[in-house]
Design a protein around this motif. Structure first.
Motif, short mmCIF file in Angstrom:
data_model
loop_
_atom_site.label_atom_id
_atom_site.label_comp_id
_atom_site.label_asym_id
_atom_site.label_seq_id
_atom_site.Cartn_x
_atom_site.Cartn_y
_atom_site.Cartn_z
N MET A 161 0.78 -1.24 0.00
CA MET A 161 0.00 0.00 0.00
C MET A 161 0.82 1.29 0.00
O MET A 161 0.30 2.33 -0.41
N GLY A 186 -2.20 5.63 2.59
CA GLY A 186 -1.91 4.21 2.42
C GLY A 186 -1.54 3.55 3.73
O GLY A 186 -1.95 2.42 4.03
N LEU A 387 -4.91 3.11 -4.29
CA LEU A 387 -5.17 2.38 -3.05
C LEU A 387 -5.97 1.10 -3.31
O LEU A 387 -5.71 0.06 -2.71
#
Length: 445
Positions: A161, A186, A387
């Protein structure tokens, strides 16, 4: 490209190109960069681009992505290697576990993985912390399955992420998302994924006690370690600077121009350089030879990553040149899918070929021309899109994933246990992360 090229034909070229990349990387073990380059020629020539056009487009795509991400990847890799070498990762781990107490050892190892995983790749982080993990498991009397999967998922949550990890960083470069905001949001989205991974590890691993192999530690392994503050600063300071840059918006007027200039240190490149400089205080003395060797290792490791990312950028440029995104948007009802499309696409690619990095780079290349029809063609939409792809790149981790075997090898877990505990954890983490992104989209879109 020939003007009469049909959508069905272009789609067939795209699917065949992706299948070729998956086949080359999985069955024939061709390095991802070369597989992507071969995919570029396959799709480009198949879409009736001339050989000269294919090469020119590949050069532009390769150069543009390296231009935007080259320094971030190099500096992020260097920071991770220096933290590893100075023993800062071990100090951070010991501190977190000490503060949480022995009863919270499992949560401690997850949080350790999360923190250490911010600058260090998940496979490297797991190898570095595997000895500590085994020692803690033995001391606390906890199954190595629970401890190992908790550590692995803590590391994995941020790896998929958060830049400067190559997948999310490359996707941000291809899609055009803000790197600073992606790092911060993230990391926040990765927290629930880490928690879910920890909870599942505790539930699924409680009835699978396995013998623990004690880790031998060299006599001087714990000597000359940095202090807790010295260890944490190279991570905390860059993140704080990037947060300042991302969330403080000022107009460049004569009254606040000095403050705007001050905020420029929140640029990810500047922030990472500051983090690297802070690592030099983690050792009392440095030898020129050892420092040179570490920096050389950093450059070589970053170089391999940049080649993959550059090849991914080249593949994306080829896909854009075929205008398949325009055809796809006109032929399919993608406007109703929104964030689900990048998530599902990345999930399928990850499951098929094993690499989160290759999956998210390939998915970003396909999604880029589709951003308008997906309703994601704005700053917020691009951030959410990356994301969502990061969440998709978490699942499903199984036997074709190199990280899967790193965990198994360094923890002594058999494949059945890995599939039952870690693979299921990766699915739950991906679904949880996407759910968080979807909820987030309702508040910031």
């Amino acid at each position: 490209m020939a003007p009469d090229t049909s959508f069905v034909y272009l789609l067939a070229c795209l699917l065949a190109g992706i299948a070729l990349i998956v086949l080359l990387t999985t069955r024939f073990k061709v390095p991802a960069a070369f597989a992507l380059i071969i995919g570029c020629f396959f799709v480009g020539i198949g879409a009736h681009l001339s050989l000269t056009e294919v090469v020119t487009i590949m050069k532009d795509g390769f150069g543009n992505i390296v231009k935007s991400l080259g320094l971030i990847i190099l500096l992020g890799t260097t920071l991770g290697i220096l933290l590893e070498y100075t023993g800062s990762t071990s100090v951070m781990a010991a501190y977190i576990l000490k503060k949480l107490g022995e009863k919270r050892t499992v949560w401690g190892i997850s949080i350790t993985g999360f923190v250490v995983g911010l600058p260090i790749f998940c496979d490297s982080g797991y190898i570095v912390l595997s000895g500590l993990n085994k020692t803690l498991a033995k001391k606390a009397g906890i199954s190595i399955v629970i401890m190992s999967v908790s550590l692995a998922t803590g590391l994995y949550s941020v790896h998929c992420m958060v830049p400067p990890h190559p997948g999310s960083a490359a996707a941000a470069g291809i899609i055009g998302a803000d790197i600073g905001k992606l790092i911060l949001i993230g990391a926040l989205v990765a927290i629930p994924a880490m928690i879910v991974g920890n909870i599942w590890a505790g539930y699924a691993g409680k009835n699978i006690p396995l013998p623990i192999v004690e880790e031998e530690i060299a006599p001087d392994a714990r000597q000359h370690l940095p202090s807790v503050i010295q260890s944490f600063l190279p991570i905390i300071v860059p993140i704080a600077l990037i947060a300042l840059k991302a969330f403080v918006t000022l107009e460049a007027t004569p009254d606040n121009a000095w403050l705007t200039s001050l905020l420029s240190i929140g640029d990810p490149v500047i922030a990472l350089i500051i983090g690297i400089l802070l690592t030099f205080f983690c050792r009392k003395s440095w030898k020129k030879a050892e420092l040179g060797h570490l920096l050389q290792d950093s450059a070589e490791k970053a170089g391999g990553i940049l080649v993959i990312i550059g090849a991914g950028g080249a593949f994306g440029a080829i896909l854009a040149a075929t205008k398949i995104g325009t055809h796809l948007s006109q032929s399919l009802a993608l406007d109703s899918l929104g964030l689900f499309f990048p998530f599902l696409l990345t999930f399928m690619l990850k499951t098929a070929q094993g690499s989160s990095t290759v999956a998210i780079i390939t998915a970003a290349s396909i999604v880029l021309p589709l951003l308008p029809v997906l309703g994601l063609d704005n700053e917020t939409g691009k951030l959410l899109c990356v994301l969502a792809m990061g969440a998709g790149s978490m699942m499903i981790s199984h036997a074709n994933d190199a990280y899967f075997w790193v965990i198994a090898k360094f923890s002594g877990l058999d494949m059945r246990t890995m599939l039952r505990v870690y693979t299921v954890a990766s699915i739950l983490m991906g679904v949880t992360s996407f759910a968080m992104v979807y909820i987030l989209s309702k508040f910031i879109s």
